[in-house]
Motif scaffolding. Structure first.
Motif, PDB file in Angstrom:
ATOM      1  N   GLU A  36      68.840 -90.891 -19.705  1.00 19.12           N
ATOM      2  CA  GLU A  36      68.301 -90.778 -21.059  1.00 19.12           C
ATOM      3  C   GLU A  36      69.425 -90.702 -22.095  1.00 19.12           C
ATOM      4  OE1 GLU A  36      65.913 -87.303 -21.645  1.00 19.12           O
ATOM      5  OE2 GLU A  36      65.493 -87.822 -23.729  1.00 19.12           O
ATOM      6  N   ARG A  37      70.516 -90.077 -21.709  1.00 23.99           N
ATOM      7  CA  ARG A  37      71.625 -89.918 -22.653  1.00 23.99           C
ATOM      8  C   ARG A  37      72.133 -91.271 -23.115  1.00 23.99           C
ATOM      9  NH1 ARG A  37      75.078 -84.884 -20.344  1.00 23.99           N
ATOM     10  NH2 ARG A  37      73.306 -83.659 -19.699  1.00 23.99           N
ATOM     11  N   ASN A  40      69.753 -93.005 -25.388  1.00 23.92           N
ATOM     12  CA  ASN A  40      69.921 -92.506 -26.758  1.00 23.92           C
ATOM     13  C   ASN A  40      71.126 -93.160 -27.422  1.00 23.92           C
ATOM     14  OD1 ASN A  40      67.758 -90.793 -26.553  1.00 23.92           O
ATOM     15  ND2 ASN A  40      68.968 -88.962 -26.113  1.00 23.92           N
ATOM     16  N   PHE A  41      72.220 -93.197 -26.673  1.00 23.69           N
ATOM     17  CA  PHE A  41      73.443 -93.783 -27.226  1.00 23.69           C
ATOM     18  C   PHE A  41      73.211 -95.233 -27.644  1.00 23.69           C
ATOM     19  CE2 PHE A  41      77.635 -95.929 -26.548  1.00 23.69           C
ATOM     20  CZ  PHE A  41      78.285 -95.359 -27.620  1.00 23.69           C
ATOM     21  N   ARG A  43      70.417 -96.664 -28.562  1.00 27.36           N
ATOM     22  CA  ARG A  43      69.627 -96.715 -29.805  1.00 27.36           C
ATOM     23  C   ARG A  43      70.504 -96.372 -30.996  1.00 27.36           C
ATOM     24  NH1 ARG A  43      65.228 -94.859 -26.664  1.00 27.36           N
ATOM     25  NH2 ARG A  43      65.857 -92.690 -26.907  1.00 27.36           N
ATOM     26  N   GLN A  44      71.419 -95.441 -30.790  1.00 27.06           N
ATOM     27  CA  GLN A  44      72.289 -95.029 -31.894  1.00 27.06           C
ATOM     28  C   GLN A  44      73.269 -96.136 -32.275  1.00 27.06           C
ATOM     29  OE1 GLN A  44      73.673 -91.373 -30.184  1.00 27.06           O
ATOM     30  NE2 GLN A  44      71.719 -90.354 -30.537  1.00 27.06           N
ATOM     31  N   PHE A  47      71.333 -98.401 -34.377  1.00 27.52           N
ATOM     32  CA  PHE A  47      71.120 -97.782 -35.679  1.00 27.52           C
ATOM     33  C   PHE A  47      72.383 -97.885 -36.546  1.00 27.52           C
ATOM     34  CE2 PHE A  47      71.797 -94.107 -38.417  1.00 27.52           C
ATOM     35  CZ  PHE A  47      70.714 -94.230 -39.273  1.00 27.52           C
TER      36      PHE A  47
ATOM     37  N   PRO B 111      74.101 -86.975 -25.932  1.00 27.76           N
ATOM     38  CA  PRO B 111      73.767 -87.705 -27.167  1.00 27.76           C
ATOM     39  C   PRO B 111      72.278 -87.496 -27.406  1.00 27.76           C
ATOM     40  CG  PRO B 111      74.983 -89.137 -25.676  1.00 27.76           C
ATOM     41  CD  PRO B 111      74.589 -87.900 -24.897  1.00 27.76           C
ATOM     42  N   ALA B 112      71.994 -86.622 -28.353  1.00 25.96           N
ATOM     43  CA  ALA B 112      70.619 -86.188 -28.574  1.00 25.96           C
ATOM     44  C   ALA B 112      69.794 -87.308 -29.179  1.00 25.96           C
ATOM     45  CB  ALA B 112      70.609 -84.987 -29.500  1.00 25.96           C
ATOM     46  N   GLN B 113      68.505 -87.139 -29.146  1.00 24.40           N
ATOM     47  CA  GLN B 113      67.647 -88.062 -29.876  1.00 24.40           C
ATOM     48  C   GLN B 113      67.831 -87.780 -31.355  1.00 24.40           C
ATOM     49  OE1 GLN B 113      64.080 -89.619 -29.094  1.00 24.40           O
ATOM     50  NE2 GLN B 113      63.844 -88.901 -26.977  1.00 24.40           N
ATOM     51  N   TRP B 114      67.835 -88.811 -32.136  1.00 25.30           N
ATOM     52  CA  TRP B 114      68.111 -88.631 -33.557  1.00 25.30           C
ATOM     53  C   TRP B 114      66.842 -88.523 -34.395  1.00 25.30           C
ATOM     54  CZ3 TRP B 114      72.928 -92.113 -34.990  1.00 25.30           C
ATOM     55  CH2 TRP B 114      74.079 -91.431 -34.571  1.00 25.30           C
ATOM     56  N   PRO B 117      65.577 -91.765 -37.407  1.00 22.78           N
ATOM     57  CA  PRO B 117      66.712 -92.309 -38.154  1.00 22.78           C
ATOM     58  C   PRO B 117      66.285 -93.220 -39.307  1.00 22.78           C
ATOM     59  CG  PRO B 117      66.727 -93.103 -35.877  1.00 22.78           C
ATOM     60  CD  PRO B 117      65.548 -92.205 -36.022  1.00 22.78           C
ATOM     61  N   ALA B 120      66.256 -91.445 -42.467  1.00 19.03           N
ATOM     62  CA  ALA B 120      67.584 -91.141 -43.020  1.00 19.03           C
ATOM     63  C   ALA B 120      68.013 -92.236 -43.988  1.00 19.03           C
ATOM     64  CB  ALA B 120      68.600 -90.990 -41.894  1.00 19.03           C
ATOM     65  N   GLU B 185      76.205 -87.244 -36.019  1.00 20.65           N
ATOM     66  CA  GLU B 185      75.419 -86.188 -35.389  1.00 20.65           C
ATOM     67  C   GLU B 185      75.795 -84.822 -35.970  1.00 20.65           C
ATOM     68  OE1 GLU B 185      73.955 -86.921 -31.526  1.00 20.65           O
ATOM     69  OE2 GLU B 185      74.711 -84.998 -30.801  1.00 20.65           O
ATOM     70  N   PHE B 189      72.422 -85.718 -38.229  1.00 16.69           N
ATOM     71  CA  PHE B 189      71.279 -85.671 -37.311  1.00 16.69           C
ATOM     72  C   PHE B 189      71.174 -84.356 -36.552  1.00 16.69           C
ATOM     73  CE2 PHE B 189      71.839 -90.240 -37.977  1.00 16.69           C
ATOM     74  CZ  PHE B 189      70.553 -90.544 -38.395  1.00 16.69           C
TER      75      PHE B 189
END
Lengths: 59, 194
Positions: A36-37, A40-41, A43-44, A47, B111-114, B117, B120, B185, B189
């Motif tokens: 999952e980490r 997330n990365f 998707r970031q 973004f 790396p958390a869920q944002w 976004p 933002a 982050e 975030f």
């Protein structure tokens, strides 16, 4: 072999700059399936690219 | 045939693109005075060469093309005078990236869920944080990253321009993204009081 997170983050970053090879893509998918980490990365990364474009092009 | 200047309409339209061009140049050059110079040169060249603007592309695209050349010229000159290569910087940046991962290659911090976004992007305070985070990137890394993301250059072109290997290029882009991610982050975030 399934890559670790560090290597996966490198592949995810490079995927924004070049076409990954088929084996690279497969390894990447396998890792993302269980991590999952890194999802997330990923998707970031998308973004951040979109945000930079938006920042550049906003009026 | 006497050279005729651009029509007033075109001159006004060119001037209207100034703030866009300035933002573009600042992101890449990271120096307001240099950015101002590059944009000034671009506008002058555009007004002089207005006859060559065929209207096939948008005015912005045409102007951005001129600006891109001005920026690359500047980067070339600056690179000759003061190469942006430092073994020390390189080492500390590599260490910063290593610190994000445990010895076995796992993320140290999640790396958390944002959250949301997309929201933002509509918040003006987010853009202040975003700008600060882009400015905090180390100079060499930022140069490569902005060539890629702002100037839309393919990595092969960046490598050729900066005389670095493709691998080196990817390493720097990876670092830039990790560093920007970390900063966003911390500054946005991960904060509860967005």
């Amino acid at each position: 072999m399934i890559p670790n997170c560090k290597h996966t983050s490198e592949l995810l970053s490079q995927a924004q700059d070049r076409s990954l090879t088929l084996p690279e893509k497969l390894r990447l998918e396998l890792h993302l399936l269980i991590c999952e980490r890194c999802r997330n990365f990923n998707r970031q990364l998308e973004f951040m690219r979109a945000a930079l474009r938006r920042y550049r092009d906003r009026d | 045939m006497p050279e005729t200047g651009p029509s007033p309409v075109l001159s006004t339209a060119i001037e209207r693109e100034r703030s866009y061009l300035l933002r573009y140049a600042r992101l890449q050059l990271r120096d307001p005075a240099l950015a101002e110079d590059a944009v000034q040169e671009t506008l002058l060249a555009a007004l002089e060469g207005a006859a060559r603007f065929a209207g096939k592309s948008s005015l912005r695209t045409w102007l951005t093309g001129i600006l891109k050349h001005k920026i690359i010229d500047h980067l070339r000159r600056a690179g000759r005078e003061q190469p942006l290569t430092g073994a020390n910087d390189d080492r500390s940046e590599a260490e910063a990236v290593d610190a994000l991962f445990a010895a076995d290659g796992h993320w140290r911090e999640f790396p958390a869920q944002w959250g949301n976004p997309a929201a933002a992007l509509e918040n003006s305070r987010f853009w202040i944080a975003f700008e600060q985070c882009t400015q905090r990137l180390p100079a060499r890394t930022a140069r490569v990253f902005m060539m890629r993301e702002i100037m839309d250059m393919p990595t092969e072109e960046i490598c050729k321009e900066l005389d670095i290997s493709a691998t080196n290029c990817w390493v720097m882009l990876h670092r830039a993204r990790l560093t920007l991610r970390e900063c966003l982050e911390l500054q946005w975030f991960g904060k509860s009081d967005q």
